[in-house]
Structures are given as structure tokens and as C-alpha cells.
Design a protein around this motif. Structure first.
Motif, PDB file in Angstrom:
ATOM      1  N   ARG A 114     -13.644   8.058  -2.669  1.00  0.00           N
ATOM      2  CA  ARG A 114     -14.802   6.923  -2.533  1.00  0.00           C
ATOM      3  C   ARG A 114     -15.212   6.995  -1.074  1.00  0.00           C
ATOM      4  O   ARG A 114     -14.430   6.785   0.000  1.00  0.00           O
ATOM      5  CB  ARG A 114     -14.362   5.571  -2.818  1.00  0.00           C
ATOM      6  N   ARG A 115     -16.507   7.011  -0.753  1.00  0.00           N
ATOM      7  CA  ARG A 115     -17.064   6.691   0.566  1.00  0.00           C
ATOM      8  C   ARG A 115     -18.219   5.823   0.713  1.00  0.00           C
ATOM      9  O   ARG A 115     -19.148   5.872  -0.245  1.00  0.00           O
ATOM     10  CB  ARG A 115     -17.179   8.106   1.439  1.00  0.00           C
ATOM     11  N   MET A 116     -18.325   5.102   1.722  1.00  0.00           N
ATOM     12  CA  MET A 116     -19.657   4.220   1.990  1.00  0.00           C
ATOM     13  C   MET A 116     -20.438   4.984   3.058  1.00  0.00           C
ATOM     14  O   MET A 116     -19.670   5.335   4.166  1.00  0.00           O
ATOM     15  CB  MET A 116     -19.191   2.659   2.364  1.00  0.00           C
TER      16      MET A 116
ATOM     17  N   PHE B  61      -5.639  15.809  -1.154  1.00  0.00           N
ATOM     18  CA  PHE B  61      -5.193  14.638  -0.400  1.00  0.00           C
ATOM     19  C   PHE B  61      -6.649  14.243   0.258  1.00  0.00           C
ATOM     20  O   PHE B  61      -6.270  13.459   1.596  1.00  0.00           O
ATOM     21  CB  PHE B  61      -4.317  15.361   0.583  1.00  0.00           C
ATOM     22  N   GLY B  62      -7.566  14.415  -0.151  1.00  0.00           N
ATOM     23  CA  GLY B  62      -8.910  13.982   0.666  1.00  0.00           C
ATOM     24  C   GLY B  62      -9.100  14.703   1.906  1.00  0.00           C
ATOM     25  O   GLY B  62      -8.718  15.972   1.954  1.00  0.00           O
ATOM     26  N   GLY B  63     -10.046  14.051   2.596  1.00  0.00           N
ATOM     27  CA  GLY B  63     -10.284  14.875   3.859  1.00  0.00           C
ATOM     28  C   GLY B  63     -10.914  13.687   4.954  1.00  0.00           C
ATOM     29  O   GLY B  63     -11.275  12.823   4.690  1.00  0.00           O
ATOM     30  N   GLY B  64     -10.955  14.545   6.162  1.00  0.00           N
ATOM     31  CA  GLY B  64     -11.646  13.602   7.310  1.00  0.00           C
ATOM     32  C   GLY B  64     -10.719  12.750   7.746  1.00  0.00           C
ATOM     33  O   GLY B  64      -9.528  12.702   7.661  1.00  0.00           O
ATOM     34  N   PRO B  65     -11.276  11.893   8.458  1.00  0.00           N
ATOM     35  CA  PRO B  65     -10.323  10.581   9.089  1.00  0.00           C
ATOM     36  C   PRO B  65      -9.438   9.872   8.205  1.00  0.00           C
ATOM     37  O   PRO B  65      -8.579   9.390   8.512  1.00  0.00           O
ATOM     38  CB  PRO B  65     -11.408   9.883  10.050  1.00  0.00           C
ATOM     39  N   ARG B  66      -9.828   9.723   7.127  1.00  0.00           N
ATOM     40  CA  ARG B  66      -9.076   9.110   5.979  1.00  0.00           C
ATOM     41  C   ARG B  66      -8.320  10.072   5.043  1.00  0.00           C
ATOM     42  O   ARG B  66      -7.829   9.487   4.057  1.00  0.00           O
ATOM     43  CB  ARG B  66      -9.834   8.140   5.033  1.00  0.00           C
ATOM     44  N   ILE B  67      -8.171  10.894   5.599  1.00  0.00           N
ATOM     45  CA  ILE B  67      -7.221  12.004   4.730  1.00  0.00           C
ATOM     46  C   ILE B  67      -5.686  11.379   4.635  1.00  0.00           C
ATOM     47  O   ILE B  67      -5.455  10.466   5.345  1.00  0.00           O
ATOM     48  CB  ILE B  67      -7.014  13.455   5.334  1.00  0.00           C
ATOM     49  N   CYS B  68      -5.126  11.565   3.452  1.00  0.00           N
ATOM     50  CA  CYS B  68      -4.020  11.053   3.023  1.00  0.00           C
ATOM     51  C   CYS B  68      -2.777  11.331   4.406  1.00  0.00           C
ATOM     52  O   CYS B  68      -2.687  12.179   4.733  1.00  0.00           O
ATOM     53  CB  CYS B  68      -3.192  11.729   1.888  1.00  0.00           C
ATOM     54  N   ILE B  69      -2.282  10.124   4.645  1.00  0.00           N
ATOM     55  CA  ILE B  69      -1.238  10.300   5.877  1.00  0.00           C
ATOM     56  C   ILE B  69      -0.025  10.510   5.325  1.00  0.00           C
ATOM     57  O   ILE B  69       1.032  11.050   6.197  1.00  0.00           O
ATOM     58  CB  ILE B  69      -1.056   8.910   6.633  1.00  0.00           C
TER      59      ILE B  69
ATOM     60  N   LEU C 292       0.759  -1.359   0.018  1.00  0.00           N
ATOM     61  CA  LEU C 292      -0.022  -0.132  -0.006  1.00  0.00           C
ATOM     62  C   LEU C 292       0.849   1.193   0.133  1.00  0.00           C
ATOM     63  O   LEU C 292       0.630   2.202  -0.716  1.00  0.00           O
ATOM     64  CB  LEU C 292      -1.008   0.175   1.075  1.00  0.00           C
ATOM     65  N   PHE C 293       2.086   1.204   0.825  1.00  0.00           N
ATOM     66  CA  PHE C 293       2.931   2.478   0.842  1.00  0.00           C
ATOM     67  C   PHE C 293       3.387   2.639  -0.226  1.00  0.00           C
ATOM     68  O   PHE C 293       3.433   3.873  -0.916  1.00  0.00           O
ATOM     69  CB  PHE C 293       4.052   1.889   1.917  1.00  0.00           C
ATOM     70  N   TYR C 294       3.821   1.635  -1.131  1.00  0.00           N
ATOM     71  CA  TYR C 294       4.330   1.770  -2.375  1.00  0.00           C
ATOM     72  C   TYR C 294       3.231   2.332  -3.378  1.00  0.00           C
ATOM     73  O   TYR C 294       3.352   3.489  -4.019  1.00  0.00           O
ATOM     74  CB  TYR C 294       4.924   0.654  -3.157  1.00  0.00           C
TER      75      TYR C 294
HETATM   76  C1  HEM Z   1       1.317  14.132  -4.037  1.00  0.00           C
HETATM   77  C2  HEM Z   1       0.861  13.043  -3.514  1.00  0.00           C
HETATM   78  C3  HEM Z   1      -0.125  12.407  -2.865  1.00  0.00           C
HETATM   79  C4  HEM Z   1      -1.457  12.524  -3.083  1.00  0.00           C
HETATM   80  C5  HEM Z   1      -2.178  13.632  -4.332  1.00  0.00           C
HETATM   81  C6  HEM Z   1      -2.259  11.938  -2.350  1.00  0.00           C
HETATM   82  C7  HEM Z   1      -3.668  11.663  -2.251  1.00  0.00           C
HETATM   83  C8  HEM Z   1      -4.237  10.688  -1.490  1.00  0.00           C
HETATM   84  C9  HEM Z   1      -5.793  10.681  -1.244  1.00  0.00           C
HETATM   85  C10 HEM Z   1      -6.776  11.538  -2.276  1.00  0.00           C
HETATM   86  C11 HEM Z   1      -6.205   9.590  -0.461  1.00  0.00           C
HETATM   87  C12 HEM Z   1      -7.597   9.446  -0.251  1.00  0.00           C
HETATM   88  C13 HEM Z   1      -7.995  10.236   0.818  1.00  0.00           C
HETATM   89  C14 HEM Z   1      -9.368  10.182   1.409  1.00  0.00           C
HETATM   90  O1  HEM Z   1     -10.265   9.211   0.824  1.00  0.00           O
HETATM   91  O2  HEM Z   1      -9.916  11.185   1.816  1.00  0.00           O
HETATM   92  C15 HEM Z   1      -4.623   9.327  -0.082  1.00  0.00           C
HETATM   93  C16 HEM Z   1      -4.791   8.204   1.069  1.00  0.00           C
HETATM   94  C17 HEM Z   1      -3.562   7.667   1.357  1.00  0.00           C
HETATM   95  N1  HEM Z   1      -2.241   8.049   1.083  1.00  0.00           N
HETATM   96 FE1  HEM Z   1      -1.951   9.633   0.030  1.00  0.00          FE
HETATM   97  N2  HEM Z   1      -1.415  11.012  -1.615  1.00  0.00           N
HETATM   98  C18 HEM Z   1      -0.016  11.332  -1.983  1.00  0.00           C
HETATM   99  C19 HEM Z   1       1.099  10.914  -1.391  1.00  0.00           C
HETATM  100  C20 HEM Z   1       1.199   9.942  -0.399  1.00  0.00           C
HETATM  101  C21 HEM Z   1       2.406   9.389   0.015  1.00  0.00           C
HETATM  102  C22 HEM Z   1       3.665   9.714  -0.381  1.00  0.00           C
HETATM  103  C23 HEM Z   1       1.926   8.442   0.892  1.00  0.00           C
HETATM  104  C24 HEM Z   1       3.207   7.491   1.673  1.00  0.00           C
HETATM  105  C25 HEM Z   1       4.075   7.691   1.977  1.00  0.00           C
HETATM  106  C26 HEM Z   1       0.742   8.276   0.882  1.00  0.00           C
HETATM  107  C27 HEM Z   1      -0.071   7.175   1.791  1.00  0.00           C
HETATM  108  C28 HEM Z   1      -1.341   7.422   1.767  1.00  0.00           C
HETATM  109  C29 HEM Z   1      -2.098   6.260   2.527  1.00  0.00           C
HETATM  110  C30 HEM Z   1      -1.691   5.228   3.441  1.00  0.00           C
HETATM  111  C31 HEM Z   1      -3.427   6.413   2.369  1.00  0.00           C
HETATM  112  C32 HEM Z   1      -4.749   5.644   2.972  1.00  0.00           C
HETATM  113  C33 HEM Z   1      -5.101   6.366   4.209  1.00  0.00           C
HETATM  114  C34 HEM Z   1      -6.458   6.003   4.861  1.00  0.00           C
HETATM  115  O3  HEM Z   1      -7.218   5.169   4.108  1.00  0.00           O
HETATM  116  O4  HEM Z   1      -6.529   6.121   6.118  1.00  0.00           O
HETATM  117  N3  HEM Z   1       0.245   9.340   0.055  1.00  0.00           N
HETATM  118  N4  HEM Z   1      -3.641   9.720  -0.390  1.00  0.00           N
END
Ligand code: HEM
Length: 355
Positions: A228-230, A291-299, A156-158
Motif C-alpha cells: 500500500r502506498r499514498m 518483500f516490497g520495495g523502495g524506502p519501506r522495503i521489509c527490514i 509490530l516486530f511480532y
Molecule cells: C518471509 C518473511 C517476510 C516477508 C514476505 C515480509 C514482507 C514484508 C513486506 C511486503 C513489507 C512491506 C514493504 C513495502 O511496503 O514495500 C514488510 C515490511 C516490514 N517487515 Fe517484513 N516480511 C517478512 C519478514 C519479516 C521479519 C522476520 C521481520 C522482523 C524481524 C519483518 C519486519 C518488517 C517491518 C518492521 C516492516 C515495516 C518496514 C517499514 O514500514 O519501514 N519482516 N515486510
């Protein structure tokens, strides 16, 4: 983290400088170089000392991604994914290879950890150490993550961190190639803060012009265009009543290109609209969600921004660039929003020698 960004970026710059060699300028599709860069960053931060093994895993992951894209682009035939086609067989093979390789890294780490030798400063180290503690505290393996869970976390990280970040950097380079006045402003800022020395974390956090450029790039070309949200309980949304269990998709691209919200110049590249911050321009409404929003915002958002700042700062120190006549503007969404035919730029070497 920052040393991993620097090391991976130096390797990319070295390759680009080799292509330029004795010439003052040349045409390069920078897209594959940026892909290798962000992939190396993730390998280094996820697997640290096992970087080379991690790199092989991620090469396989990339091949898998290409096969998934191929399958997604072909005509949908129900049940096809279960047939032993060449594509399906290779996807299965890759999945098994990836799992086997991650498992072998994990096994080696667990042995080292028990002998008190393992490093804890990469993602895998952190996951294993906290997992080990959790299991020990509860004296039961039903607590903590299983090896399968850890393998999935690494994958997932990748997927989450590699493609998204290199999309952001590649669109930034394309837009700065097109808007040379912003490229000049960004370079002036970088040279003012770092001169010709290696960028560090303190300096990177001072990059204000680059910040607003990134905000605007992420508005125009958000790498992830669907959230996406349920819905778990009946919810009123304007005149709609959405029953529990509904599945909804929020299209970030539509939100980011809404004329009513952003104005008549919505499709133009104007980083200055963010000069007083995101809240000011959005008036606190949830209309900007790269980067999304709320509790599942991008970490990984801070990770991504810092990585992109390092890459852009180092590129701006060494090169100026413009669009090549062979560049074809074709954003297309396959998992993430990518430039379909690459990013063909003319690179010009600058005379700064960075240490
Ligand atoms: C410009 C770069 C990035 C963008 C635009 C981006 C965007 C997003 C978005 C839109 C989501 C979904 C959030 C939601 O549903 O509200 C997400 C989730 C996530 N992102 Fe990113 N991301 C980026 C970089 C990264 C990087 C570098 C990592 C890890 C090193 C990462 C790890 C994750 C993980 C683990 C989730 C799932 C979080 C969860 O479900 O709780 N992202 N990202």
C-alpha cells in the motif's frame, strides 16, 4: 540471532521426533509446529532473557490475531466494532494485558539498565539503550521513543515477522512434499554442506539450491500480497494521472503470476528460473516484490531468509516428507497468505543423528 533460530528449531524437531517415536512414518499437520517455531524465534530475539514473559505476550497476540480474522470474516455491520460484544471485549482485554506485560518487562529492564545489568543483545535492549542515549544527549524526554512507541515497536516486530516467515516455510514444505526431486536436491545440498552437524551461519549462506527454492516459493505464494502506498504529489503512471493524496494498492500476487513477464509456465513450481539470480529473470523490472520495495522495503528480509534456511536445513537433515491424502490445497489471504486447512504431511524419519 542464529542461536535463537537453532534453539527454537531444535525444540520443534524434538516435538516432531516424539510424534514419530518408534514409528518410521506418520501424518502430521506441520503448520502449528512452524507457527510455534517462528513465534519462539521472535520472542527470543525481541525479549532475550525475558523470553518466557515474551512468549506469553505473543500467545495473547496470536489470540488477538484470530479474533481479528474472525471479525474480518463476519458480515460487516457499521459501528459493530464499538459494541461490547464477546469478541470486542476479549480483544480489548488482550490489548490491555499485552500493553501491561510489555510495560512491566520494559520497567524491569530500565531498572536493570540504570544499575548497569541489562543485556543489550535483544531488540528490546537495543531499543531501550539507543533511546536512553538519545534522551540523555538532548537532555529532554521529547526526544527518542515513548514507552507507548516501544510497546508498538515490539508488537509490530511480532506481527511483521512471525506469520510471514512461517507462511514462507510452510509453503516451502508443501511444495517440496509435492516436488520430491527438489526435496532430494535440497537435502543433498544440506548434507553436502553440513553432513550431520549443526548448521552454522557460514554454511547457511552457501545454500544455493535452497535460495532458488525460496525465491520460487515467495513468487508463487508471497506471504504479503498487497503493498500500500499514498501518493504525495501528482504522478503520471502510464496513461493515468494520479492526484496527490491517492491511495494505491499493488497486488504482488498479480505481478508474480503475470504470464507476459514470467512465461506460459508461470503457475508451475520451477526454482530453476531463478538460477541466474532475481535480476536476470526480472530483467531489472519491479515485478518481483515479496518483500516490497523502495524506502519501506521489509527490514526483516535477511532475518527471515536465515531463519527459514535454519529451519529447512534441520528438517531436511532429519525427515523426508510427502503430501498426505488429507491435505487440501486452499491458499487464503487473511492478513497473510496461509494454507487454510493446514499442512498435512507424512513425515518419514531419516537415520541421520544430528549433534
Ligand atoms: C518471509 C518473511 C517476510 C516477508 C514476505 C515480509 C514482507 C514484508 C513486506 C511486503 C513489507 C512491506 C514493504 C513495502 O511496503 O514495500 C514488510 C515490511 C516490514 N517487515 Fe517484513 N516480511 C517478512 C519478514 C519479516 C521479519 C522476520 C521481520 C522482523 C524481524 C519483518 C519486519 C518488517 C517491518 C518492521 C516492516 C515495516 C518496514 C517499514 O514500514 O519501514 N519482516 N515486510
Amino acid at each position: 540471532m542464529v542461536p535463537a533460530f537453532y534453539m527454537s528449531c531444535s525444540e520443534m524437531i524434538e516435538k516432531l521426533e516424539k510424534i514419530l517415536a518408534q514409528k518410521s512414518s506418520c501424518e502430521v499437520d506441520v503448520w502449528p509446529y512452524l507457527q510455534t517455531f517462528s513465534s519462539d524465534v521472535i520472542s527470543r530475539t525481541a525479549f532475550g532473557s525475558s523470553f518466557e514473559e515474551g512468549r506469553k505476550i505473543f500467545d495473547l497476540q496470536r489470540e488477538l490475531e484470530e479474533l481479528v480474522i474472525k471479525a474480518t470474516n463476519s458480515i460487516y455491520i457499521p459501528g459493530l466494532r464499538f459494541l461490547p460484544t464477546k469478541n470486542n471485549k476479549r480483544m480489548k482485554e488482550i490489548d490491555q494485558q499485552v500493553r501491561g506485560s510489555i510495560k512491566s518487562i520494559i520497567d524491569k529492564r530500565i531498572v536493570a539498565m540504570k544499575a548497569g545489568e541489562a543485556s543489550h543483545d535483544d531488540l528490546l535492549g537495543i531499543l531501550l539503550t539507543s533511546n536512553y542515549k538519545e534522551i540523555k544527549e538532548h537532555e529532554s524526554k521529547s526526544f527518542g521513543l515513548s514507552t507507548e512507541d516501544i510497546i508498538e515497536e515490539c508488537k509490530l516486530f511480532y506481527f511483521a515477522g512471525q506469520e510471514t516467515t512461517n507462511n514462507m516455510i510452510v509453503w516451502t514444505m508443501i511444495l517440496l512434499a509435492k516436488h520430491s526431486e527438489w526435496q532430494t536436491r535440497a537435502r543433498e545440498e544440506v548434507l553436502h554442506i553440513f553432513g550431520d552437524i549443526k548448521p552454522d551461519i557460514d554454511g547457511l549462506s552457501q545454500l544455493k539450491v535452497i535460495n532458488i527454492i525460496f525465491n520460487e516459493v515467495l513468487r508463487l505464494y508471497a506471504p504479503t500480497i498487497l503493498l500500500r502506498r499514498m501518493i504525495h504529489e501528482e504522478t503520471k503512471l502510464g496513461i493515468l494521472t494520479l492526484p496527490a493524496g491517492s491511495f494505491i494498492q499493488i497486488n504482488t500476487l498479480c505481478l508474480h503470476h503475470d504470464k507476459d513477464m514470467w512465461g506460459e509456465d508461470v503457475n508451475e513450481f520451477k526454482p530453476e528460473r531463478f538460477s541466474e539470480g532475481v535480476l536476470k529473470v526480472t530483467k531489472g523490472e519491479a515485478v518481483y516484490l515479496p518483500f516490497g520495495g523502495g524506502p519501506r522495503i521489509c527490514i526483516g528480509q535477511n532475518f527471515a531468509i536465515l531463519e527459514a534456511k535454519m529451519a529447512l536445513a534441520m528438517i531436511l537433515q532429519r525427515f523426508s516428507f510427502e503430501l498426505s491424502s488429507s491435505y487440501l490445497h486452499a491458499p487464503y489471504n487473511i492478513l497473510t497468505l496461509q494454507p487454510q486447512f493446514g499442512a498435512h504431511l507424512i513425515l518419514h524419519g531419516l537415520k541421520t543423528s544430528v549433534v
